[in-house]
Design a protein around this motif. Structure first.
Motif, PDB file in Angstrom:
ATOM      1  N   LEU A 167       0.815  -1.208   0.000  1.00  0.00           N
ATOM      2  CA  LEU A 167       0.000   0.000   0.000  1.00  0.00           C
ATOM      3  C   LEU A 167       0.850   1.261   0.000  1.00  0.00           C
ATOM      4  O   LEU A 167       0.441   2.297  -0.493  1.00  0.00           O
ATOM      5  N   VAL A 168       2.044   1.189   0.575  1.00  0.00           N
ATOM      6  CA  VAL A 168       2.904   2.366   0.593  1.00  0.00           C
ATOM      7  C   VAL A 168       3.328   2.780  -0.804  1.00  0.00           C
ATOM      8  O   VAL A 168       3.787   3.895  -1.006  1.00  0.00           O
ATOM      9  N   ASP A 180       0.256   5.338  -1.788  1.00  0.00           N
ATOM     10  CA  ASP A 180      -0.710   6.035  -0.936  1.00  0.00           C
ATOM     11  C   ASP A 180      -0.456   7.530  -0.970  1.00  0.00           C
ATOM     12  O   ASP A 180      -1.366   8.324  -1.112  1.00  0.00           O
ATOM     13  N   TYR A 181       0.802   7.894  -0.819  1.00  0.00           N
ATOM     14  CA  TYR A 181       1.190   9.292  -1.020  1.00  0.00           C
ATOM     15  C   TYR A 181       2.228   9.333  -2.119  1.00  0.00           C
ATOM     16  O   TYR A 181       3.111   8.485  -2.172  1.00  0.00           O
ATOM     17  N   ILE A 189      -8.024   4.759   0.988  1.00  0.00           N
ATOM     18  CA  ILE A 189      -7.645   3.659   1.873  1.00  0.00           C
ATOM     19  C   ILE A 189      -8.173   3.906   3.274  1.00  0.00           C
ATOM     20  O   ILE A 189      -8.739   3.027   3.917  1.00  0.00           O
ATOM     21  N   MET A 195       7.410   6.326   2.111  1.00  0.00           N
ATOM     22  CA  MET A 195       7.372   7.533   2.881  1.00  0.00           C
ATOM     23  C   MET A 195       6.926   7.248   4.292  1.00  0.00           C
ATOM     24  O   MET A 195       7.478   7.750   5.230  1.00  0.00           O
ATOM     25  N   LEU A 196       5.838   6.446   4.318  1.00  0.00           N
ATOM     26  CA  LEU A 196       5.305   6.152   5.631  1.00  0.00           C
ATOM     27  C   LEU A 196       6.334   5.387   6.427  1.00  0.00           C
ATOM     28  O   LEU A 196       6.552   5.646   7.590  1.00  0.00           O
ATOM     29  N   ARG A 197       6.916   4.444   5.735  1.00  0.00           N
ATOM     30  CA  ARG A 197       7.967   3.688   6.408  1.00  0.00           C
ATOM     31  C   ARG A 197       9.248   4.007   5.712  1.00  0.00           C
ATOM     32  O   ARG A 197       9.548   3.452   4.673  1.00  0.00           O
ATOM     33  N   ARG A 213      12.722   3.958   4.460  1.00  0.00           N
ATOM     34  CA  ARG A 213      13.693   2.878   4.440  1.00  0.00           C
ATOM     35  C   ARG A 213      15.049   3.442   4.732  1.00  0.00           C
ATOM     36  O   ARG A 213      15.591   4.211   3.974  1.00  0.00           O
ATOM     37  N   TRP A 217      -4.883   0.060  12.236  1.00  0.00           N
ATOM     38  CA  TRP A 217      -5.901   0.194  11.191  1.00  0.00           C
ATOM     39  C   TRP A 217      -7.193   0.767  11.751  1.00  0.00           C
ATOM     40  O   TRP A 217      -7.990   1.336  11.036  1.00  0.00           O
ATOM     41  N   PHE A 267      -3.486   6.482  11.993  1.00  0.00           N
ATOM     42  CA  PHE A 267      -3.917   5.482  11.017  1.00  0.00           C
ATOM     43  C   PHE A 267      -2.753   5.053  10.127  1.00  0.00           C
ATOM     44  O   PHE A 267      -2.075   5.875   9.545  1.00  0.00           O
ATOM     45  N   ARG A 268      -2.560   3.751  10.065  1.00  0.00           N
ATOM     46  CA  ARG A 268      -1.475   3.159   9.293  1.00  0.00           C
ATOM     47  C   ARG A 268      -0.093   3.661   9.698  1.00  0.00           C
ATOM     48  O   ARG A 268       0.853   3.591   8.937  1.00  0.00           O
ATOM     49  N   THR A 270       3.286  -5.214   6.103  1.00  0.00           N
ATOM     50  CA  THR A 270       3.640  -6.252   5.139  1.00  0.00           C
ATOM     51  C   THR A 270       4.856  -5.849   4.319  1.00  0.00           C
ATOM     52  O   THR A 270       5.240  -4.685   4.305  1.00  0.00           O
TER      53      THR A 270
END
Lengths: 684, 650
Positions: free
Chosen positions: A184-185, A188-189, A201, B1-3, B5, B89, B99-100, B152
């Motif tokens: 999903l990453v 998503d953005y 989402i 971005m969210l995670r 690396r 979630w 969220f997330r 995941t």
């Protein structure tokens, strides 16, 4: 989001600090407030007022008034903050959002039913480095595309090298492996704060979606569709994922939500999965019927996008290629020293996928030198789109009444001429145009002084460039010939993967080749009569449709010999602006391309849709964000911003929770797509 | 971005230096032969200078790439407990805006949009965080209104926290020889819930099955190499039984699924027979580390986050996690020893201390060998109340049975009810009964846990079992609760498969505890480790209330190696197909200097994932080598000797 949180922190801090802080420390809190950009205006008013007073009354003023002012000021800001805080839901800072669709539908009792597959479009998916040249040291598994684009600014040439593909094969250059970010990453953005799928989402999650029933089918969007399977097995993975989700979620069929180029990617998948193994996925003829409930295309580019024409031809347009459309500001600056456009062209021409977005269907769909399906369109309409009803009336009446027609005949817009050299050419009657004689690729490399060859323009002689320009206009069909002339290698590579024609006989065995699979005019839909196809797109934004070109005066090395004639402007109400003719659309995809297949090409049982699956057209009228706080808008119809459109999200969620198209209310049409489609004379 | 690396920047810079310093490399490889001899003889000389060069020039990925190794078999990673990231979630009001976002792993809840001011949600709103990380204490599944799900993809466990690698080094090295996303798969699962529940709630096992099938199909039928780590080892054991079991309970893959799809299972630091740490974790939330969580995330839970009652909160949270119960020592007294006997009893702790103390070890050894005869540690007494009890001959210990003791009244009058540790229900009588039993072995410790935490164990009993099977063909062993216990299952019928047990040795590892009663106060945990208990002589294994043996700091050698050394060696009743097993031990060498980070020769439980020798082994097998080609067993510890002492019917 971040500012919102900061904002809240303030709210917590403020009441504590109010009583305890002395006069001196107040200044600090004030400046910090200003930093937040909240109540700035009121501050300024206060300030200027203060200054005036100070000048007038000097010291007298200080003691008492200062105190009063401060208290008043503080109470006001505190009050504002309080009000804002209570009215702020999660999504957007400082704007009173009407209840989000997720919360609303949850209250209605909707829960996750069908698994959802998201298929991102071109350029929105992230790409990361797996193996690179020495200059890309330390970037292992870091994003080259998407995210902050930090590397682009740090080492632009290295970045370009890694983003390019091999110009012969269209696959990885030796020693470089750049791969799609999975999960999903991936999309998503697109960049921090620039959402693509994130809002959808988040809303889906509110009715119970999570990793096991929500999947992002990320793929390397630079490759041709079949090559994503050859290199990464992306199609096989998608197939296996859909089968798995189908089984794991109690044999519920999946709802697929493709966006932009993902739409034709998924069309390719639908054909691939049922085709026999060596070329296809071997799922058997009933695979789609068994696994897919509906395909909810967002901003579909079924018949191509005219923007591709300008980006392939001269790497410009209102936006540089698609990249610019999506990442405004990223490529605008002069990162590469000089010749940003040339660099961009060099890179983007190695991306096969762009060819998939070339206008399809030739003159039958896009119009010829004298005719086009949109020609009755009034461009003014886009300006005062809020008076839709009246303008629609005028469109209809103008066809009949002579007076108005006469007025418009002064400037008949020939959208069919995708590219014309010079404004006059664009308006000339077709009889006066010179035909384009393709002399074949008989080109002389005119100078070797430029060193390394970047674009294929460097290999063209001046004569052939002049031959191309002349007094000529090109339609969707002859433009392909033109591209074959100016960029033979690219077209040779790409035409092994894509086709842009219209099938005469769909049962011809040649159509089992994969190059036809992504063209809706050369494939049949799968035999799945219960499946539904939606065309969801924004309308009400002027969208590029055709161009007025000129020769580039600049004769230096490696320059692109053609450019859009930005001086060409129409009348006040004309559709021509800075060398570009506009029609209705979502800023990237014209209505015609997005809607025609659902509105006519696949409607009912016909040769393209032999099983007669239901199609629905859902249009969303663009409303610009009402205030600054609204961010990119809750009712936007723009190509990417529409993913945050609440109406669209609601539709998607209802279908995912089990509703059918008829229950949604069937078609919802604001544009002239029906009458335009009627004018297209395509045998069905 | 969210995670974000975090690349292995230091790693790759090392790699690229490699190219520049080819000459050095050549010299170096000539030296290599010599060096090995040198290492034994003159460790100190070598350490200083060479170690520096060594770490720079010798990244296994680059080396093996030059040897011409290429990606062949797809690789599946199975992360262990606590190393996998978890994200939110759905949550309660207090978790707005998360969220997330990662609740576990990463920066523990930091909104990583880059510009936000939140740092470390654990520190910001600890109680909210505990609430979301806990599971329902009846069902062991999500509490109402909260959904926390595993992250995941490879990002799930490549780094645990910024800069703290788990799988990242291995991934980077595999990428060198051509691996990429399509040939590597991280089998991320929610490590808090019991193994079968991951399938019930998230269909994780089905997903792993489908992904392995897909990877085999798209890579010309090359079978996968599976790399489970820590608890992932048990999880994958469960998976192998699940996948071949018939459909309603299992995956319905048929009895030859493993034979068709798996080339090798390379267990890294596998706690096959459980971890003694799990006992102290469950019993009193302490030990040298708070539960296993602390072992992996040092510093995260140390601070006084919850003002007071940190331990109680942690206990309440971890006791809702069924998975911690999968690591309770298995096999009872047969494996872990009884009051008087334990397989490791002759183990001399001093050798470990001297191990890195260079050359005079050999001379000392004989003398100490005599010493240690006098003072044998009773490792079999997993929990003993008081140091004297731990050391006394078994005939002198007076014990009164606790099992039927009546629990006293609830003395905590309501004020503690927000903290759920079950100790409130025990009352003073119960606590006394527990202490009066004095000594607990691996067998009775399970009863002890049943006594002090009946609700938790009731949940756990449905999912895990800790015994030894008498008759493996008994139909009751079809139940999934036996699948993760190697002593109660048969290995799949796949003679071509290989099982490796790879683990570090040379670090003192917790094995048994000396407990005492804590001073009475309100809302407290009534037992705590008696940290004042120290061994009398230099050679004693007792330190700070903990008896230590050889191991990788978390898993003792016995647990990690026994199955491959004896339990599954050859054709036995646990291994009917005669699957080949190999033991690969890696001697721990602490990082020689600060620059080396967490060491390229480390044997510690998590740091071993950056051990170059281990990575080389993994890459060779992934590129097609067999266990024999690696050199078969590689043993530093006394595992074979100890295994012989265990009297288990095979």
């Amino acid at each position: 989001m971040a500012s919102l949180l900061r904002f809240r922190k303030l709210c917590y801090v403020e009441p504590v600090s109010c009583p305890s802080l002395g006069f001196d420390s107040f200044k600090d809190s004030k400046t910090s407030l200003e930093d937040e950009g909240v109540g700035v205006t009121s501050n300024e008013v206060v300030k200027t007022d203060k200054k005036r007073r100070r000048r007038k009354e000097g010291k007298e003023w200080r003691c008492v008034d200062w105190c009063c002012w401060m208290i008043g000021y503080m109470c006001t800001t505190w009050w504002i903050l309080l009000v804002l805080y209570h009215s702020v839901p999660i999504t957007l800072p400082g704007f009173q959002v009407p209840e989000s669709p997720g919360t609303k539908l949850r209250k209605e009792g909707l829960t996750a039913l069908h698994p959802v597959v998201l298929v991102p479009g071109i350029v929105t998916g992230g790409l990361e480095l797996w193996e690179g040249r020495p200059c890309a040291e330390g970037l292992f598994r870091k994003r080259l595309w998407g995210g902050s684009f930090a590397e682009l600014f740090k080492r632009p040439l290295c970045w370009l090298e890694h983003m390019s593909l091999d110009s012969k094969t269209g696959l990885d250059p030796p020693g470089i492996r750049v791969r799609a970010v999975p999960g999903l990453v991936a999309a998503d953005y697109f960049a921090p704060g620039y959402f693509v799928w994130a809002v959808l989402i988040e809303n889906l999650a509110q009715i119970g979606y999570e990793g096991k029933n929500l999947h992002m089918a990320a793929y390397d969007w630079r490759l041709s569709f079949q090559n994503t399977e050859v290199r990464d097995q992306s199609l096989s993975r998608l197939k296996s994922k859909i089968e798995l989700m189908f089984v794991n979620n109690g044999y519920k069929k999946v709802v697929v939500v493709p966006h932009s180029m993902g739409v034709i990617y998924f069309l390719h998948f639908l054909k691939w999965v049922e085709a026999p193994p060596p070329m296809g996925g071997g799922g058997g003829p009933q695979w789609c019927a068994k696994h897919i409930k509906s395909v909810m295309n967002i901003g579909p580019a079924f018949l191509g996008v005219p923007k591709t024409v300008s980006s392939l031809f001269s790497a410009e347009g209102k936006d540089v290629a698609f990249a610019r459309a999506m990442a405004p500001g990223v490529l605008d600056s002069d990162i590469f020293g000089l010749q940003t456009l040339e660099h961009m062209m060099r890179v983007s021409r190695t991306w096969d996928s762009i060819i998939s977005l070339m206008p399809k269907g030739g003159e039958t769909v896009w119009g010829n030198l004298d005719w086009s399906p949109e020609e009755g369109c009034i461009c003014d309409k886009t300006k005062n789109k809020y008076f839709q009803a009246s303008s629609r009336n005028s469109t209809q009446s103008s066809n009949a009444s002579d007076g108005k027609l006469g007025f418009r005949l002064e400037e008949p817009i020939r959208y069919g001429r995708m590219i014309s050299f010079g404004k006059e050419t664009a308006e000339l009657p077709s009889s006066e145009l010179q035909p384009f004689n393709q002399k074949g690729p008989a080109q002389i490399k005119h100078s070797s002084s430029c060193g390394e060859v970047w674009t294929e323009y460097d290999e063209m002689s001046k004569e052939s460039i002049r031959e191309v320009a002349g007094k000529k206009a090109y339609t969707a069909k002859s433009f392909l010939d033109l591209l074959r002339f100016v960029a033979p290698k690219m077209m040779h590579r790409a035409e092994g993967h894509f086709s842009h024609g219209i099938a005469e006989d769909l049962d011809d065995p040649k159509y089992s080749h994969y190059k036809y699979w992504s063209n809706p005019l050369e494939t049949k839909l799968p035999d799945a009569s219960e499946m539904e196809i939606y065309c969801q797109y924004g309308v009400g934004i002027p969208t590029e449709r055709s161009y007025v070109y000129q020769m580039s005066p600049n004769d230096k090395c490696r320059s692109i010999p053609f450019r859009i004639d930005t001086t060409a402007d129409g009348n006040d109400n004309g559709c021509l602006k800075s060398g570009v003719y506009f029609v209705d659309g979502d800023e990237t995809v014209p209505v015609l391309s997005a809607g025609f297949m659902c509105a006519k090409g696949w409607r009912g049982k016909n040769r393209f849709n032999p099983s007669g699956m239901a199609t629905y057209v859902r249009e969303y009228r663009h409303k610009p964000p009402a205030s600054y706080f609204e961010g990119r808008g809750l009712h936007s119809g723009a190509h990417v911003d529409i993913m945050g459109n609440f109406d669209l999200i609601e539709d998607v969620m209802r279908v995912a929770a089990g509703a059918t198209g008829a229950e949604l209310g069937g078609d919802k049409i604001h544009s002239d797509i029906v009458s335009m489609s009627e004018r297209i004379n395509l045998r069905l | 971005m969210l995670r974000k690396r975090k690349g292995a920047s230091s790693e790759t810079s090392r790699l690229s230096n490699e190219d520049k310093e080819k000459e050095e490399e050549e010299d170096e490889s000539k030296n290599k032969g010599k060096k090995k001899k040198h290492r034994q003889e003159e460790k100190r000389k070598w350490n200083c200078l060479d170690n520096c060069c060594w770490s720079i020039t010798r990244s296994p990925g680059v080396k093996l790439q030059k040897e011409g190794l290429r990606a062949k078999h797809p690789v599946v990673f199975v992360p262990g407990i606590v190393t996998g990231g978890l994200e939110l979630w759905e949550g309660h009001q207090c978790a707005d805006g998360l969220f997330r976002k990662r609740l576990w792993g990463g920066t523990f809840g930091e909104a990583s949009t880059g510009n936000s001011g939140i740092s470390g949600d654990v520190y910001k709103r600890p109680l909210c965080w505990v609430e979301h990380m806990s599971l329902d204490n009846e069902s062991g599944l999500d509490p109402p209104g909260i959904r926390v799900r595993p992250v995941t993809g490879l990002v799930a466990a490549d780094y645990f926290a910024p800069g703290y690698f788990v799988w990242a080094v291995l991934i980077a090295n595999l990428a060198r020889i051509g691996y990429e996303e399509k040939t590597m798969y991280m089998a991320a699962y929610d490590w808090r819930i019991s193994f079968q529940h991951t399938e019930v709630r998230d269909q994780t096992l089905s997903r792993i099955k489908s992904n392995i099938e897909l990877m085999v199909a798209t890579n010309n039928g090359n079978k996968v190499v599976v790399l489970p780590h820590s608890m992932g080892v048990l999880y994958f054991l469960h998976f192998m039984k699940w996948v071949e079991a018939p459909a309603p309970m299992g995956g319905g893959g048929g009895s030859d699924w493993c034979a068709k799809h798996i080339k090798a299972v390379m267990n890294i630091g596998g706690p096959f027979l459980g971890v003694p740490k799990a006992i102290s974790g469950l019993f009193s939330s302490e030990a040298k580390d708070v539960a296993v969580a602390r072992a992996i995330a040092p510093g995260v839970l140390d601070k006084d986050l919850f003002r007071f009652q940190t331990l109680q909160h942690v206990m309440r949270m971890t006791r809702t996690w069924d998975s911690t119960m999968s690591m309770i020592p298995k096999g009872g007294e047969t494996i872990w020893g009884d009051l008087d006997w334990s397989p490791e009893e002759s183990y001399d702790c001093n050798t470990k201390k001297h191990r890195h103390n260079d050359t005079d070890v050999s001379s000392n050894n004989e003398v100490e060998g005599v010493d240690s005869q006098k003072e044998t540690s009773h490792f079999g007494r997993m929990v003993s109340f008081g140091k004297d009890v731990a050391e006394a001959p078994s005939s002198q210990i007076e014990r009164s049975d606790f099992r039927d003791a009546i629990k006293g009244n609830n003395f905590a009058n309501g004020s503690c009810h927000d903290v759920w540790t079950e100790y409130q229900d025990m009352g003073i009588g119960g606590i006394k009964a527990v202490a009066d039993y004095k000594v607990y072995t691996a067998g009775s410790v399970v009863d002890l846990l049943h006594y002090v935490a009946p609700k938790m164990m009731k949940r756990g009993d449905a999912h895990f079992s800790y015994g030894i099977a008498d008759n493996l063909d008994d139909p009751k062993y079809h139940d999934y609760k036996y699948w993760s216990n190697p002593l109660e299952t048969k290995l799949p019928n796949a003679p071509g498969m290989e099982i490796y047990s790879m683990y570090g040795v040379g670090i003192p590892t917790e094995r048994a505890y000396v407990y005492k009663l804590s001073p009475v106060s309100e809302c407290y945990i009534p037992f705590q480790i008696d940290t004042s208990a120290e061994g009398g002589t230099e050679g004693s294994c007792l330190k700070g209330g903990v008896f230590a043996v050889d191991g990788d700091e978390t898993v003792p050698v016995l647990s990690a190696g026994y199955m491959c050394a004896k339990g599954w060696r050859g054709k036995t009743r646990f291994n009917p197909a005669g699957i080949h097993t190999f033991i690969r031990e890696y001697d721990h060498a602490p990082p020689a200097n600060l620059l080396e980070g967490r060491g390229t020769q480390s044997g510690a439980h998590v740091d071993i994932m950056g051990n170059f020798a281990l990575i080389e082994d993994v890459i060779r097998v992934a590129a097609g080598a067999t266990g024999e080609e690696l050199g078969g067993d590689q043993v530093h510890s006394d595992i074979f000797k100890w295994s012989e002492k265990i009297n288990l019917q095979l």
